[in-house]
Design a protein around this motif. Structure first.
Motif, PDB file in Angstrom:
ATOM      1  N   GLN A  46       0.822  -1.203   0.000  1.00  0.00           N
ATOM      2  CA  GLN A  46       0.000   0.000   0.000  1.00  0.00           C
ATOM      3  C   GLN A  46       0.862   1.261   0.000  1.00  0.00           C
ATOM      4  O   GLN A  46       0.552   2.238  -0.681  1.00  0.00           O
ATOM      5  CB  GLN A  46      -0.957   0.009   1.202  1.00  0.00           C
ATOM      6  N   GLN A  47       1.931   1.250   0.772  1.00  0.00           N
ATOM      7  CA  GLN A  47       2.832   2.406   0.809  1.00  0.00           C
ATOM      8  C   GLN A  47       3.544   2.587  -0.533  1.00  0.00           C
ATOM      9  O   GLN A  47       3.723   3.709  -0.995  1.00  0.00           O
ATOM     10  CB  GLN A  47       3.861   2.260   1.929  1.00  0.00           C
ATOM     11  N   LEU A  48       3.932   1.479  -1.162  1.00  0.00           N
ATOM     12  CA  LEU A  48       4.562   1.562  -2.476  1.00  0.00           C
ATOM     13  C   LEU A  48       3.577   2.146  -3.484  1.00  0.00           C
ATOM     14  O   LEU A  48       3.929   3.037  -4.275  1.00  0.00           O
ATOM     15  CB  LEU A  48       5.059   0.196  -2.947  1.00  0.00           C
ATOM     16  N   ALA A  49       2.340   1.688  -3.454  1.00  0.00           N
ATOM     17  CA  ALA A  49       1.308   2.206  -4.364  1.00  0.00           C
ATOM     18  C   ALA A  49       1.097   3.702  -4.140  1.00  0.00           C
ATOM     19  O   ALA A  49       1.006   4.473  -5.105  1.00  0.00           O
ATOM     20  CB  ALA A  49       0.002   1.444  -4.175  1.00  0.00           C
ATOM     21  N   ALA A  50       1.056   4.130  -2.882  1.00  0.00           N
ATOM     22  CA  ALA A  50       0.869   5.553  -2.568  1.00  0.00           C
ATOM     23  C   ALA A  50       2.075   6.369  -3.020  1.00  0.00           C
ATOM     24  O   ALA A  50       1.919   7.470  -3.566  1.00  0.00           O
ATOM     25  CB  ALA A  50       0.635   5.735  -1.067  1.00  0.00           C
ATOM     26  N   TRP A  51       3.278   5.826  -2.805  1.00  0.00           N
ATOM     27  CA  TRP A  51       4.498   6.521  -3.222  1.00  0.00           C
ATOM     28  C   TRP A  51       4.493   6.715  -4.743  1.00  0.00           C
ATOM     29  O   TRP A  51       4.783   7.803  -5.241  1.00  0.00           O
ATOM     30  CB  TRP A  51       5.730   5.721  -2.779  1.00  0.00           C
ATOM     31  N   MET A  52       4.151   5.667  -5.472  1.00  0.00           N
ATOM     32  CA  MET A  52       4.112   5.738  -6.938  1.00  0.00           C
ATOM     33  C   MET A  52       3.024   6.702  -7.404  1.00  0.00           C
ATOM     34  O   MET A  52       3.237   7.497  -8.316  1.00  0.00           O
ATOM     35  CB  MET A  52       3.907   4.341  -7.531  1.00  0.00           C
ATOM     36  N   SER A  53       1.870   6.652  -6.774  1.00  0.00           N
ATOM     37  CA  SER A  53       0.756   7.516  -7.145  1.00  0.00           C
ATOM     38  C   SER A  53       1.117   8.986  -6.968  1.00  0.00           C
ATOM     39  O   SER A  53       0.803   9.828  -7.814  1.00  0.00           O
ATOM     40  CB  SER A  53      -0.477   7.163  -6.314  1.00  0.00           C
TER      41      SER A  53
END
Length: 196
Positions: A46-53
């Motif tokens: 989830q943190q990776l997805a948020a970072w990428m977003s």
């Protein structure tokens, strides 16, 4: 591009690479009586997805734990590469082998944009494809020599990646007035300490 990459005037061509490398914060020094606590912005999918977003690197799909592991391997290899002195980067076989192994998971395709412009785009077509942008920045930065100015702070208490904007490109610390002064002060004290 993040607020930090803008604040430290990192060129756009290296901004995602800079941000990704610094998503792991190893700083553990005290400044003005405040202890800096190390941290990691990417510890779960989830943190990776948020970072990428936040950086416009999102692609459709869900990031799995295996994808997170791949992303963290990329970050680790990039940091190991950037920790090397510029000349050593081209000769450190272990670092190069590791970087080659992980970047192979992020293949790129050359794409014509019209005229004489060519660009690199991700060959992956999944939720992790956006990280291929970082590999493209690595390639483009090496081709333009801008990558030689992306370095790791020489302070063992910091190890932050920074962009060296000095004219000769010989800076050793991310912030001379902080990390540089701390090291110089420590060395001065050690030299002037009475023998015991």
């Amino acid at each position: 591009m993040s607020r930090q990459s803008r604040e430290f005037k990192v060129p756009d061509e290296l901004a995602n690479l800079y941000d990704f490398a610094n998503s792991l914060d190893l700083r553990h020094f005290t400044h003005h009586g405040v202890r800096h606590v190390p941290g990691d912005q990417i510890t779960n999918p989830q943190q990776l997805a948020a970072w990428m977003s936040a950086r416009g690197l999102s692609r459709p799909g869900k990031i799995t734990p295996a994808m997170l592991e791949t992303a963290l391997a990329l970050r680790s290899s990039l940091r190991a590469y950037l920790e090397c002195e510029t000349a050593e980067r081209r000769n450190n076989k272990d670092v190069l082998r590791s970087l080659n192994r992980v970047t192979a998971r992020f293949p790129l395709v050359v794409e014509a944009h019209g005229g004489e412009n060519l660009g690199l785009r991700p060959a992956r077509d999944d939720a992790l494809a956006g990280l291929s942008t970082i590999v493209a920045e690595l390639h483009n930065g090496a081709a333009s020599s801008a990558l030689d100015r992306l370095k790791t702070c020489a302070s063992e208490e910091c190890r932050r990646v920074f962009f060296d904007r000095s004219k000769p490109g010989s800076r050793r610390w991310c912030v001379s007035t902080l990390c540089g002064n701390r090291i110089k002060t420590r060395m001065y004290r050690e030299r002037h300490q009475p023998n015991q």
